[in-house]
Design a protein around this motif. Sequence first.
Motif, mmCIF file in Angstrom:
data_model
loop_
_atom_site.group_PDB
_atom_site.id
_atom_site.type_symbol
_atom_site.label_atom_id
_atom_site.label_comp_id
_atom_site.label_asym_id
_atom_site.label_seq_id
_atom_site.Cartn_x
_atom_site.Cartn_y
_atom_site.Cartn_z
ATOM 1 N N LYS A 1 -74.243 46.207 76.556
ATOM 2 C CA LYS A 1 -74.739 44.844 76.354
ATOM 3 C C LYS A 1 -76.187 44.699 76.818
ATOM 4 O O LYS A 1 -76.692 43.591 76.964
ATOM 5 N N ARG A 2 -76.829 45.847 77.057
ATOM 6 C CA ARG A 2 -78.256 45.901 77.407
ATOM 7 C C ARG A 2 -78.544 45.464 78.830
ATOM 8 O O ARG A 2 -79.687 45.205 79.185
ATOM 9 N N ARG A 3 -77.529 45.405 79.690
ATOM 10 C CA ARG A 3 -77.782 45.085 81.093
ATOM 11 C C ARG A 3 -77.995 46.384 81.867
ATOM 12 O O ARG A 3 -77.135 47.269 81.851
ATOM 13 N N PRO A 4 -79.122 46.528 82.553
ATOM 14 C CA PRO A 4 -79.353 47.753 83.315
ATOM 15 C C PRO A 4 -78.309 47.955 84.411
ATOM 16 O O PRO A 4 -77.937 47.009 85.116
ATOM 17 N N LYS A 5 -77.822 49.176 84.532
ATOM 18 C CA LYS A 5 -77.009 49.541 85.683
ATOM 19 C C LYS A 5 -77.938 49.729 86.879
ATOM 20 O O LYS A 5 -79.152 49.881 86.722
ATOM 21 N N ASP A 6 -77.376 49.757 88.078
ATOM 22 C CA ASP A 6 -78.222 49.929 89.266
ATOM 23 C C ASP A 6 -79.038 51.214 89.195
ATOM 24 O O ASP A 6 -80.202 51.247 89.631
ATOM 25 N N VAL A 7 -78.455 52.280 88.642
ATOM 26 C CA VAL A 7 -79.158 53.566 88.605
ATOM 27 C C VAL A 7 -80.446 53.497 87.773
ATOM 28 O O VAL A 7 -81.370 54.277 87.990
ATOM 29 N N TYR A 8 -80.499 52.552 86.857
ATOM 30 C CA TYR A 8 -81.714 52.336 86.066
ATOM 31 C C TYR A 8 -82.924 52.121 86.984
ATOM 32 O O TYR A 8 -84.033 52.597 86.720
ATOM 33 N N TYR A 9 -82.694 51.420 88.101
ATOM 34 C CA TYR A 9 -83.797 51.087 89.003
ATOM 35 C C TYR A 9 -84.195 52.268 89.878
ATOM 36 O O TYR A 9 -85.287 52.259 90.454
ATOM 37 N N TYR A 10 -83.338 53.278 89.967
ATOM 38 C CA TYR A 10 -83.758 54.526 90.621
ATOM 39 C C TYR A 10 -84.882 55.161 89.817
ATOM 40 O O TYR A 10 -85.874 55.639 90.386
ATOM 41 N N TYR A 11 -84.749 55.143 88.505
ATOM 42 C CA TYR A 11 -85.800 55.715 87.659
ATOM 43 C C TYR A 11 -87.050 54.839 87.690
ATOM 44 O O TYR A 11 -88.170 55.354 87.680
ATOM 45 N N GLN A 12 -86.881 53.523 87.719
ATOM 46 C CA GLN A 12 -88.047 52.656 87.867
ATOM 47 C C GLN A 12 -88.787 52.955 89.167
ATOM 48 O O GLN A 12 -90.011 53.106 89.186
ATOM 49 N N ALA A 13 -88.026 53.046 90.252
ATOM 50 C CA ALA A 13 -88.650 53.301 91.551
ATOM 51 C C ALA A 13 -89.335 54.663 91.585
ATOM 52 O O ALA A 13 -90.317 54.864 92.303
ATOM 53 N N SER A 14 -88.817 55.610 90.800
ATOM 54 C CA SER A 14 -89.380 56.956 90.781
ATOM 55 C C SER A 14 -90.608 57.068 89.896
ATOM 56 O O SER A 14 -91.475 57.923 90.145
ATOM 57 N N TRP A 15 -90.695 56.227 88.876
ATOM 58 C CA TRP A 15 -91.710 56.452 87.838
ATOM 59 C C TRP A 15 -92.748 55.355 87.657
ATOM 60 O O TRP A 15 -93.886 55.644 87.321
ATOM 61 N N VAL A 16 -92.375 54.103 87.815
ATOM 62 C CA VAL A 16 -93.329 53.043 87.467
ATOM 63 C C VAL A 16 -94.308 52.800 88.612
ATOM 64 O O VAL A 16 -94.024 53.096 89.774
ATOM 65 N N LYS A 17 -95.470 52.275 88.263
ATOM 66 C CA LYS A 17 -96.509 52.041 89.254
ATOM 67 C C LYS A 17 -96.387 50.665 89.907
ATOM 68 O O LYS A 17 -96.818 50.492 91.045
ATOM 69 N N LYS A 18 -95.813 49.707 89.199
ATOM 70 C CA LYS A 18 -95.661 48.383 89.804
ATOM 71 C C LYS A 18 -94.677 48.469 90.969
ATOM 72 O O LYS A 18 -93.784 49.326 90.981
ATOM 73 N N PRO A 19 -94.793 47.601 91.976
ATOM 74 C CA PRO A 19 -93.864 47.636 93.110
ATOM 75 C C PRO A 19 -92.419 47.392 92.661
ATOM 76 O O PRO A 19 -92.152 46.510 91.838
ATOM 77 N N VAL A 20 -91.502 48.179 93.183
ATOM 78 C CA VAL A 20 -90.088 48.064 92.845
ATOM 79 C C VAL A 20 -89.267 47.950 94.126
ATOM 80 O O VAL A 20 -89.417 48.775 95.042
ATOM 81 N N VAL A 21 -88.436 46.932 94.199
ATOM 82 C CA VAL A 21 -87.438 46.793 95.264
ATOM 83 C C VAL A 21 -86.169 46.266 94.597
ATOM 84 O O VAL A 21 -86.180 45.187 94.001
ATOM 85 N N HIS A 22 -85.101 47.034 94.671
ATOM 86 C CA HIS A 22 -83.855 46.645 94.007
ATOM 87 C C HIS A 22 -82.670 46.998 94.894
ATOM 88 O O HIS A 22 -82.455 48.171 95.220
ATOM 89 N N ILE A 23 -81.893 45.994 95.278
ATOM 90 C CA ILE A 23 -80.670 46.218 96.044
ATOM 91 C C ILE A 23 -79.582 46.648 95.061
ATOM 92 O O ILE A 23 -79.209 45.887 94.164
ATOM 93 N N ALA A 24 -79.090 47.855 95.232
ATOM 94 C CA ALA A 24 -78.196 48.446 94.228
ATOM 95 C C ALA A 24 -76.743 48.022 94.447
ATOM 96 O O ALA A 24 -75.867 48.842 94.761
#
Length: 276
Positions: free
Chosen positions: A181-204
């Motif tokens: 349904k296009r909702r990111p799983k928590d693990v999606y934000y592991y890749y964001q935190a690993s790759w994107v330059k913008k600040p990332v903080v996500h409680i999994a």
Amino acid sequence: GRWGYMNEILLQTQRRYQGAQLDSAIQRTLQLAGSLEKIVHEEDPTRVSVMAFHGSNDYNKLGLSDVPQVVGWNLYQGWYGSDMTDFEHFLERQHRDQPGHPVIVSEYGAGSDLRLHNPKNAVAFDFSMDYQQRYAEHYLPVIEQTPYVCGAAYWNFIDFASANRDESMPRINNKGLVANKRRPKDVYYYYQASWVKKPVVHIAVRDWLERTSLERMMAVKVYSNQSAVELIHNGRSLGIKKVENSMAVFDVDFADGINTLRAIAGGIGDMANVKY
């Protein structure tokens, strides 16, 4: 860019044929591969050629790995049998035996079902959200830190229909980083935190916002690309932890009712409510 023209070609071939029939099928495959390799470079000399193999050394023994310019390995150690650490051992062997051959990890992934959680004892093929996270958290640093791996692709971005699948969700391949349904799983934000330059903080905890468990003390993971994270539970700070491998893990003593979690790192934050 690159052109790929065969994917795991020996997987079904070796299951379907034996003896002389297998030998004949392999010879036809080698001839076809050579023909396609020639066509690729005639049609487009600006891009390299690649084949994707499943995790069998037979591709080397039979000469298929000598045909394309780049070898892609679809590797699932720690999911379809074996152990996660066999992933890096397999890559080490390939580099040792063929040090001049460019390699990509063309597939890797683990399934996860949003209904299933196993925070302390997650194992392969339990389809828990926890095991998929552990799997990605092991594979990605190996990929990033191995200089002879040219690139990698997680399989798959999104859960998708697959007619022959009969696992925790029949007819669904649920290896996605995003639910169907296009909702990111928590693990999606592991890749964001690993790759994107913008600040990332996500409680999994979004994969499991309503919990029932005999365990009160549970680990809570915060994915972040900041250097350190503070976690606050129901107004009480649980301290500041260093971020390693794009995450910090806190032990949280959950209370009955709504548990409010706030994570703060680098001047930004995230908040989530977990019903226990």
